[in-house]
Design a protein around this motif. Structure first.
Motif, PDB file in Angstrom:
ATOM      1  N   GLY A   1       0.827  -1.209   0.000  1.00  0.00           N
ATOM      2  CA  GLY A   1       0.000   0.000   0.000  1.00  0.00           C
ATOM      3  C   GLY A   1       0.853   1.247   0.000  1.00  0.00           C
ATOM      4  O   GLY A   1       1.799   1.362   0.779  1.00  0.00           O
ATOM      5  N   ALA A   2       0.534   2.167  -0.898  1.00  0.00           N
ATOM      6  CA  ALA A   2       1.305   3.406  -0.968  1.00  0.00           C
ATOM      7  C   ALA A   2       0.386   4.618  -0.951  1.00  0.00           C
ATOM      8  O   ALA A   2       0.796   5.712  -1.265  1.00  0.00           O
ATOM      9  CB  ALA A   2       2.177   3.414  -2.227  1.00  0.00           C
ATOM     10  N   PHE A   3      -0.871   4.406  -0.577  1.00  0.00           N
ATOM     11  CA  PHE A   3      -1.828   5.520  -0.586  1.00  0.00           C
ATOM     12  C   PHE A   3      -2.228   5.925   0.829  1.00  0.00           C
ATOM     13  O   PHE A   3      -2.214   7.102   1.177  1.00  0.00           O
ATOM     14  CB  PHE A   3      -3.069   5.141  -1.391  1.00  0.00           C
ATOM     15  N   PHE A   4      -2.600   4.963   1.649  1.00  0.00           N
ATOM     16  CA  PHE A   4      -3.010   5.255   3.024  1.00  0.00           C
ATOM     17  C   PHE A   4      -1.748   5.340   3.886  1.00  0.00           C
ATOM     18  O   PHE A   4      -1.542   4.569   4.806  1.00  0.00           O
ATOM     19  CB  PHE A   4      -3.965   4.180   3.533  1.00  0.00           C
ATOM     20  N   VAL A   5      -0.874   6.292   3.528  1.00  0.00           N
ATOM     21  CA  VAL A   5       0.409   6.434   4.229  1.00  0.00           C
ATOM     22  C   VAL A   5       0.645   7.907   4.511  1.00  0.00           C
ATOM     23  O   VAL A   5       0.042   8.782   3.882  1.00  0.00           O
ATOM     24  CB  VAL A   5       1.594   5.881   3.399  1.00  0.00           C
ATOM     25  N   TRP A   6       1.506   8.161   5.467  1.00  0.00           N
ATOM     26  CA  TRP A   6       1.901   9.532   5.776  1.00  0.00           C
ATOM     27  C   TRP A   6       3.416   9.599   5.810  1.00  0.00           C
ATOM     28  O   TRP A   6       4.073   8.725   6.377  1.00  0.00           O
ATOM     29  CB  TRP A   6       1.345   9.973   7.130  1.00  0.00           C
ATOM     30  N   ARG A   7       3.948  10.613   5.160  1.00  0.00           N
ATOM     31  CA  ARG A   7       5.393  10.855   5.172  1.00  0.00           C
ATOM     32  C   ARG A   7       5.639  12.202   5.824  1.00  0.00           C
ATOM     33  O   ARG A   7       4.958  13.176   5.493  1.00  0.00           O
ATOM     34  CB  ARG A   7       5.945  10.903   3.752  1.00  0.00           C
TER      35      ARG A   7
END
Lengths: 255, 196
Positions: free
Chosen positions: A109-115
């Motif tokens: 998953g690379a959408f429901f993430v925070w950087r």
């Protein structure tokens, strides 16, 4: 944060052998499971993984779980709630113990993430909204924010049955007390802490409107919980003027 | 190259040949979407196919005049659940593409709400894909993609774009939303094409 940016450039997912280093009771129905995953490339806050269990006759069962930890290193922390009719979650919560091995695939998953924003920058405010065990990826995000000492304003609204059912209570409290701005508000659906006198019951549109960062501040909103919870909350957010494109949702399924 | 996890026996041994590897049978209908459920009124709904030559557009009423098919099919979600023998009604993409000329080989499906997903054109033809607007004899629920969703059941279900509003023909196989966010460009459940 250069390591995290490297991850972004080359996300490599694969099956890994994971050894359980610790399991402990998280809530009356959930366990916290710490894994040592050889070759794990690290993960972003909010990502998930697949767990595969294999029985002696070769039968396998695979399920997806959100990751409560983030960053570099081969240590991965999960928190799993026991589903009454589940096949995998009762095993993970009640049977699994330190030294056991299982397989994991990820990070996913690379959408429901925070950087975290680049050093010194303040990003758009972040509103986290959790229903029950849907808090797990949001804990990862809140802790990544705290660990980075990031100045972005954060709020967490956490709907939970009772105070005993709160996941990562100590970690959330530590993050709230840290220098990174984080406000935490609980909605208790069955019973509130003794003497608090606060309202008890399902979240309402009014309660949501009062608790979340307003649409005029253009927050990015992460919502995670059951399908019913996510559908209700996301629909209210849009009624309250939030930009649909700024609302990210994740639900836990029925398996 | 699995190894045994101590103490795990599993519960179900009802292996069914219709279940692809790594899938578990469910009887409810889980929901997955990246954002809020858009509200789309059929009075405003339209469906377009855009090509290098222009394209074709249908209103809801025009769409309902097309040949409607009943479809019974298995569906497989990348998050490891499958449902067998689900019942749908919709319009075959063969019917829609009978009115469209293109030299392009790839399709980007676009949805109300902004979701996109890519599929090779040949995988949408030959009786393998529909625009579906009924599930189990009822109008398709908004949380499952109503008023209409793409139905491409031989691929993982994220390819069956909810709230579909059109197809855009492309010369190359560009990645859609989930395909840019970790999911496989193609998505065949029998080959477990789940992730990059």
């Amino acid at each position: 944060m250069s390591e995290v940016q490297q991850l972004q450039a080359a996300p490599r997912t694969a099956w890994h052998v994971a050894e359980v280093t610790e399991t402990r009771r998280e809530t009356p129905t959930a366990a916290r499971i710490s894994l040592d995953v050889v070759g794990w490339p690290g993960n972003l806050a909010g990502q998930h993984l697949d767990v595969r269990l294999t029985a002696p006759d070769g039968y396998t069962a695979t399920r997806s779980y959100s990751i409560a930890s983030s960053g570099d290193g081969e240590r991965v922390v999960l928190a799993v709630d026991r589903l009454p009719d589940g096949e995998v979650s009762p095993f993970l919560v009640d049977e699994l113990r330190a030294g056991d091995r299982l397989e994991v695939h990820g990070p996913l998953g690379a959408f429901f993430v925070w950087r975290p924003p680049a050093s010194g920058a303040v990003g758009r405010p972040v509103q986290l909204i959790a229903g029950g065990s849907g808090v797990v990826p949001l804990v990862a995000i809140a802790r990544a924010h705290a660990d980075a000492g990031d100045a972005t304003p954060f709020r967490l609204l956490y709907s939970v049955r009772t105070p005993d059912d709160v996941f990562f209570a100590a970690e959330l409290e530590a993050a709230r007390r840290g220098p990174a701005p984080l406000e935490v508000e609980f909605v208790y659906t069955r019973s509130a802490p003794d003497g608090s006198g606060g309202p008890v019951g399902r979240i309402t549109r009014e309660r949501l409107a009062a608790a979340v960062i307003g649409a005029d501040a253009a927050p990015i909103v992460y919502v995670c919980g059951s399908t019913g919870f996510v559908e209700r909350v996301a629909a209210w957010l849009i009624e309250l003027g939030h930009d649909q494109a700024a609302i990210r949702t994740e639900r836990y399924g029925g398996t | 190259m699995s190894f045994i996890t101590r103490g795990f026996t599993g519960r179900s041994r009802e292996r069914d040949d219709r279940l692809p590897p790594g899938q578990t049978l469910v009887h409810d209908f889980p929901v997955l979407s990246a954002g809020p459920t858009p509200e789309v009124d059929t009075a405003d709904w339209e469906f377009t196919i855009r090509t290098e030559h222009g394209g074709r557009r249908w209103s809801w009423d025009e769409f309902m005049q097309l040949e409607i098919e009943d479809v019974t099919t298995d569906i497989h979600c990348v998050t490891h659940w499958s449902k067998l023998g689900t019942n749908w009604r919709g319009v075959s993409l063969d019917t829609l593409f009978a009115e469209v000329e293109t030299e392009y080989d790839y399709v980007m499906a676009h949805s109300y709400g902004g979701y996109t997903t890519n599929v090779p054109l040949e995988e949408l033809l030959g009786g393998r894909a529909w625009v579906a607007f009924e599930f189990d004899g009822e109008p398709l629920d908004p949380e499952h993609g109503g008023p209409a969703r793409l139905l491409v059941p031989h691929l993982y279900f994220w390819k069956s774009a909810k709230w579909v509003r059109g197809l855009e023909l492309m010369p190359t196989d560009d990645p859609g939303f989930w395909e840019q966010n970790g999911y496989h460009l193609h998505g065949d459940p029998w080959k477990e094409e789940r992730y990059w």
